[in-house]
Motif scaffolding. Structure first.
Motif, PDB file in Angstrom:
ATOM      1  N   VAL A 322      62.269  55.373  52.160  1.00 55.29           N
ATOM      2  CA  VAL A 322      61.318  54.776  50.966  1.00 55.29           C
ATOM      3  C   VAL A 322      62.058  54.261  49.821  1.00 55.29           C
ATOM      4  N   THR A 323      61.565  53.127  49.010  1.00 58.03           N
ATOM      5  CA  THR A 323      62.324  52.637  47.634  1.00 58.03           C
ATOM      6  C   THR A 323      60.998  52.248  46.843  1.00 58.03           C
ATOM      7  N   PRO A 324      61.322  52.118  45.648  1.00 57.39           N
ATOM      8  CA  PRO A 324      60.556  51.517  44.527  1.00 57.39           C
ATOM      9  C   PRO A 324      60.126  50.209  44.924  1.00 57.39           C
ATOM     10  N   ALA A 325      59.012  49.762  44.433  1.00 51.65           N
ATOM     11  CA  ALA A 325      58.745  48.332  44.560  1.00 51.65           C
ATOM     12  C   ALA A 325      57.707  47.877  43.460  1.00 51.65           C
ATOM     13  N   ALA A 326      57.733  46.794  42.739  1.00 47.16           N
ATOM     14  CA  ALA A 326      56.603  46.549  42.090  1.00 47.16           C
ATOM     15  C   ALA A 326      55.204  46.339  42.680  1.00 47.16           C
ATOM     16  N   HIS A 327      54.450  47.140  41.786  1.00 42.79           N
ATOM     17  CA  HIS A 327      53.020  47.072  42.445  1.00 42.79           C
ATOM     18  C   HIS A 327      51.788  46.643  41.914  1.00 42.79           C
ATOM     19  N   TYR A 328      51.778  46.774  40.459  1.00 39.97           N
ATOM     20  CA  TYR A 328      50.523  46.463  39.826  1.00 39.97           C
ATOM     21  C   TYR A 328      50.911  46.180  38.312  1.00 39.97           C
ATOM     22  N   LEU A 329      50.531  45.173  37.705  1.00 39.29           N
ATOM     23  CA  LEU A 329      50.418  44.677  36.023  1.00 39.29           C
ATOM     24  C   LEU A 329      49.469  45.110  35.435  1.00 39.29           C
ATOM     25  N   MET A 330      49.838  46.147  34.351  1.00 36.72           N
ATOM     26  CA  MET A 330      48.742  46.844  33.486  1.00 36.72           C
ATOM     27  C   MET A 330      48.340  45.910  32.445  1.00 36.72           C
ATOM     28  N   GLY A 331      49.098  44.869  32.125  1.00 30.84           N
ATOM     29  CA  GLY A 331      48.734  43.827  31.201  1.00 30.84           C
ATOM     30  C   GLY A 331      47.928  42.795  31.758  1.00 30.84           C
ATOM     31  N   GLY A 332      47.688  41.836  31.048  1.00 28.24           N
ATOM     32  CA  GLY A 332      47.113  40.361  31.404  1.00 28.24           C
ATOM     33  C   GLY A 332      46.356  39.713  30.129  1.00 28.24           C
ATOM     34  N   ILE A 333      45.263  39.402  30.881  1.00 27.82           N
ATOM     35  CA  ILE A 333      44.432  38.347  29.764  1.00 27.82           C
ATOM     36  C   ILE A 333      43.794  39.112  28.929  1.00 27.82           C
ATOM     37  N   VAL A 334      43.725  39.319  27.684  1.00 24.88           N
ATOM     38  CA  VAL A 334      43.021  40.138  26.947  1.00 24.88           C
ATOM     39  C   VAL A 334      41.550  39.775  26.725  1.00 24.88           C
ATOM     40  N   THR A 335      40.628  41.022  27.147  1.00 29.18           N
ATOM     41  CA  THR A 335      39.307  40.720  27.283  1.00 29.18           C
ATOM     42  C   THR A 335      38.565  41.980  26.442  1.00 29.18           C
TER      43      THR A 335
END
Length: 496
Positions: A322-335
């Protein structure tokens, strides 16, 4: 009747669409693939919520704040965990069949950084697919208009108000409000668990419309993607059931970094994996699930079991790479707490949005919950209408000096730059180098596809945010300042 366009068809988008329609709106759902082609469908581990007397919303909130490294928004977290149980019941009413124990109670799994088992799952490790199918059926039963294979090109902004969208090809869809639910931007990176459609389309369109974004430096890397064949997520729930990570010498190295070992927060485990890989010539580390046995693995994780065996591996008999991989973006459009952005008429939900619930690092299995909770709130808010309570806030990109020489743009080149310099480990020199290359590509007259242009724009903002935050915190790790967190000079956020 309020006309609403929802862009995206995962849990956040479909929940928003259903709530808006049930409150009297005329809803059109636009998705660039088929209706089920979403990140939601691939979610394995489950959805976290308080559904047992031994658990509490206070405990769930505390775990969420801890994982978020102190940068979560308290009001948003209270909404997430407080309204989570009701959204679970709603999903059940819409046809989601969560796994049950022999006595009929929800089966609950334990995942990293949760104090107690509270993660509900369906079909073993097919939770997202079950939710996607149930919500898709609900949308069809409600006879909502669905436009499949329709790519968002841009938002229409007139008089400072979003009044519709333009599709690739030029068709315009007018609306009183637009809800963006286009997911994240995993395709920024050379290694990702996200499908090919995760190209940051909604975030890029919102940026071009002048919407505020925040926390884009916080990209979560999942510790365990299969390192054989096409990237495939191996759920954290496998480690929650007892699987362990080992290096070539068979040593459980995760305890070097955290007393919780393999069940430490994801950013800690992912970096531990990366360090162990570097120490053994970049060979993958291995996930050892052999103690669970073939029957348990096939029963609890049928999707993963099939994927592992399709690659010629028998994880009941030997550890798998197994290896690490980009999974989720915590930031984004502010709401705000109802999905409103800084541009009137524009809402954002799910991974596209920055609600504040994740802070610097998302707690495992809070993503589906966020989509359900804030999707419902946005759908109801758009139906209620009323004055726009948020003053406009524009996001400006700090100018970067373009690299004197840059290779020709390609998506692969962009992904390699982001992986090397804005990935698991960052430093000033690497981020400056990446910023210069991205600026050079942005200044080039060479035409780009809609998706590649979106990726390039979002990449520039991710790198700019990572340069501004000069200390390490959560998923943002600076090798040149590994111990001290800092607040960037400009943090654009709205009161929630």
């Amino acid at each position: 009747m309020t006309a609403v366009v929802v862009v995206g068809s995962g849990i956040a988008g479909l929940t928003a669409a259903l709530h808006a329609a049930e409150n009297g709106c005329h809803v059109t759902i636009v998705t660039k693939g088929a209706l089920p082609d979403t990140n939601t469908r691939w979610a394995q581990g489950g959805i976290a919520a308080v559904t047992h007397p031994a658990d509490s919303v206070a405990s769930h909130a505390a775990d969420t704040h801890t994982a978020g490294a102190g940068l979560t928004d308290a009001a948003a977290v209270d909404v997430l965990v407080g309204e989570g149980p009701a959204r679970i019941l709603e999903l059940v009413s819409r046809g989601v069949t969560f796994d049950r124990t022999p006595d009929g109670d929800f089966a609950r799994g334990l995942e990293a950084a949760h104090a107690v088992p509270r993660v509900l799952h369906a079909g073993g490790d097919a939770t997202g697919a079950e939710i996607q199918a149930a919500l898709g059926s609900a949308v069809r039963a409600a006879h909502l208009t669905v436009r499949e294979h329709a790519l968002l090109r841009d938002l229409v902004v007139e008089g400072g108000h979003v009044t519709g969208i333009v599709l690739d090809g030029g068709e315009r869809l007018d609306a009183d409000a637009v809800i963006l639910a286009t997911g994240g931007a995993g395709q920024l990176y050379a290694h990702t668990t996200n499908p090919l459609g995760a190209t940051g389309d909604g975030i890029a369109a919102a940026l071009r419309a002048g919407a505020a974004v925040a926390d884009l430096e916080f990209v979560q890397f999942h510790p365990t993607a299969l390192a054989v064949g096409a990237p495939f997520l191996v759920s954290e729930a496998v480690r929650g059931e007892g699987a362990v990570l080992i290096d070539d010498a068979g040593r459980r190295f995760c305890f070097d970094a955290h007393p919780d070992g393999e069940l430490a927060p994801r950013d800690v485990v992912a970096r531990s994996n990366a360090r162990a890989m570097a120490a053994q010539g970049d060979r993958p580390v291995r996930l050892d699930a052999t103690a669970l046995g073939a029957e348990r693995l096939a029963q609890r994780f049928p999707t993963i079991d099939a994927a592992v065996r399709a690659r010629g591996l028998d994880w009941a008999r030997e550890p798998i790479p197994v290896t690490p991989a980009a999974h989720y973006l915590m930031g984004g459009i502010v709401t705000d707490l109802d999905g409103r952005t800084s541009v009137p008429g524009l809402y954002a939900v799910g991974e596209t949005a920055r609600t504040g619930v994740h802070g610097a690092n998302r707690l495992a299995s809070n993503s589906l919950l966020e989509g359900a909770v804030f999707g419902a709130r946005a759908g109801e808010a758009v139906a209620a209408g009323g004055a726009w309570p948020i003053p406009p806030v524009s996001t400006t990109l700090a100018e970067a000096e373009a690299a004197a020489e840059a290779p020709p743009f390609s998506r692969e080149a962009l992904q390699q730059v982001m992986w090397a310099h804005a990935g698991l480990v960052r430093d000033a020199a690497g981020l400056d180098h990446a910023s210069g290359l991205l600026a050079a590509w942005a200044a080039s007259p060479a035409p780009l596809s809609v998706e590649d242009a979106n990726l390039l724009l979002v990449a520039r903002h991710v790198v700019a945010a990572a340069r501004a935050r000069t200390g390490s915190v959560g998923a943002h790790f600076r090798a040149d300042a590994p111990a001290a967190a800092s607040v960037p000079p400009v943090q654009e956020a709205l009161a929630c």
